[in-house]
Write an enzyme that holds these catalytic residues in place. Structure first.
Site, short mmCIF file in Angstrom:
data_model
loop_
_atom_site.label_atom_id
_atom_site.label_comp_id
_atom_site.label_asym_id
_atom_site.label_seq_id
_atom_site.Cartn_x
_atom_site.Cartn_y
_atom_site.Cartn_z
N HIS A 185 -43.26 30.87 -71.91
CA HIS A 185 -42.40 30.09 -71.01
C HIS A 185 -42.27 28.63 -71.44
CE1 HIS A 185 -40.61 29.85 -66.81
NE2 HIS A 185 -40.29 31.07 -67.21
N HIS A 285 -31.59 37.84 -72.55
CA HIS A 285 -32.36 37.32 -71.41
C HIS A 285 -31.56 37.56 -70.13
CE1 HIS A 285 -33.69 33.81 -68.85
NE2 HIS A 285 -34.87 34.26 -69.25
#
Length: 382
Positions: A185, A285
């Site tokens: 992340h 994504h």
């Protein structure tokens, strides 16, 4: 046919839908949003609408170039997300007019199904293991989970051990019956990424996502050189020009463009082709809503190098609405054995419950990601 109106709807949990209307009654839907910046993207959409009202919606390539190039300043998350949602809606209109799914307009299927993976939340290993068990019962065998909590720029061995312990317990619980990617992340500095990746290698994760922030992309080839784990990135890259630099530098094995952030179907199809030329795979994504997912699936089914598709069913962010709550044709999104089949209805193949969208948009929350701080009270990457 001419474009007559563009309407946006901010929706829970953290989505925004867009509707383009035409003088012949054909309507297209898109999903332009930056999570946590929906109002900003909404303003950009309405600024871009000046280029669109009165224009022929079938000229997708020209309209895309106008939206991108007519302004002196271009690119970036806000403008490219606005373009993305508009682009999706234009493809939706074109497919409906021609009575064909978008993948058919792009040359037809290159595969019959695409593997989906599910995100698994949980702060403790036992919670993650329980979540995986539940998802396996509905057919998933591939997952993604956070690779760590916040880490300091140089952190201690206890923090590293905590991250590794979670992964070790998951692999011990399931062996090779599942596959999982680990999402850093962008929380991890380059020095700590080196340490953490080395420690995680024995547990054979499917990939490591955003090992460092996209701003630190020069470290991708350096990190890749020290590991056999495939590295993935792309959710915070917004055009083929951003991806060009990463592909040329090397180091990334899986590109993850977001169909609602990186210019939509038109741009992401080009990105997919660029990746194929570098023998890099594609895994779009998509922690967002149904229109974004539909757009991803159309790219997956025409891109030879597509290998995985993220989807947000049951994701912890989904407070106030679930993935298919605004969709009438839910059955078309059913998975069999953890795979999606092609959407077959014209356009994007999503039938939106407009009345429900309007109702839920009246009190849409302004979602923000958490603000984390380190022990010394300096800001931490979320």
């Amino acid at each position: 046919m001419k474009i007559t109106k563009i309407t946006t709807y901010r929706l829970p949990p953290r989505w925004m839908f867009l509707k383009i209307e035409t003088d012949e009654g054909v309507v297209g839907w898109g999903e332009p949003v930056i999570e946590g910046r929906a109002r900003t993207v909404e303003a950009a959409v309405h600024e871009l609408s000046d280029y669109l009202i009165g224009q022929d919606p079938s000229r997708i390539n020209d309209l895309w170039q106008v939206m991108y190039r007519a302004g002196f300043y271009r690119g970036g998350p806000i403008l490219m997300s606005a373009i993305a949602g508009i682009d999706q809606a234009l493809w939706d209109i074109k497919g409906k007019v021609l009575n064909a799914p978008v993948w058919q307009l792009m040359g037809g299927l290159v595969r019959d199904k695409i593997k989906a993976y599910s995100w698994v939340g949980g702060d403790r290993p036992a919670d993650v293991i329980d979540g995986i068990k539940t998802l396996r019962e509905i057919g998933f065998d591939t997952f993604k989970l956070n690779g760590c909590e916040e880490l300091g720029l140089i952190d201690n061995s206890r923090a590293v051990d905590a991250a590794v312990n979670t992964v070790a317990q998951i692999r011990e619980a399931f062996g090779n019956q599942i596959e999982f990617g680990l999402d850093f992340h962008g929380r991890v500095s380059a020095p700590m990424a080196k340490v953490l990746i080395k420690e995680l290698e024995p547990y054979r994760p499917l990939f490591i996502e955003e090992p460092v922030l996209a701003e630190q992309a020069e470290y991708y080839p350096k990190l890749a050189a020290q590991t056999h784990i495939p590295l993935a990135a792309g959710e915070r890259m917004f055009s083929r020009f951003d991806f060009k630099r990463v592909l040329e530098a090397g180091g990334i094995s899986i590109l993850q463009p977001d169909l609602s952030h990186a210019g939509g179907i038109t741009e992401c199809y080009k990105i997919a082709g660029m990746a194929e030329a570098y023998d890099v795979t594609l895994a779009p994504h998509c922690p967002l809503g149904p229109i974004a997912l539909a757009a991803c699936l159309h790219i997956d089914f025409v891109s030879y190098n597509a290998v995985l598709q993220e989807q947000s069913m049951g994701i912890h962010y989904n407070k106030g609405a679930e993935l298919l709550d605004f969709v009438k044709n839910k059955e078309d999104f059913s998975m069999v054995g953890g795979f999606f089949k092609p959407l077959t209805k014209p356009g994007l193949g999503v039938e939106i419950d407009e009345a429900k969208v309007i109702e839920f948009s009246k009190n849409a929350p302004d979602w923000r990601n958490p603000l984390w701080r380190h022990e010394d009270n300096s800001v931490a990457e979320w």
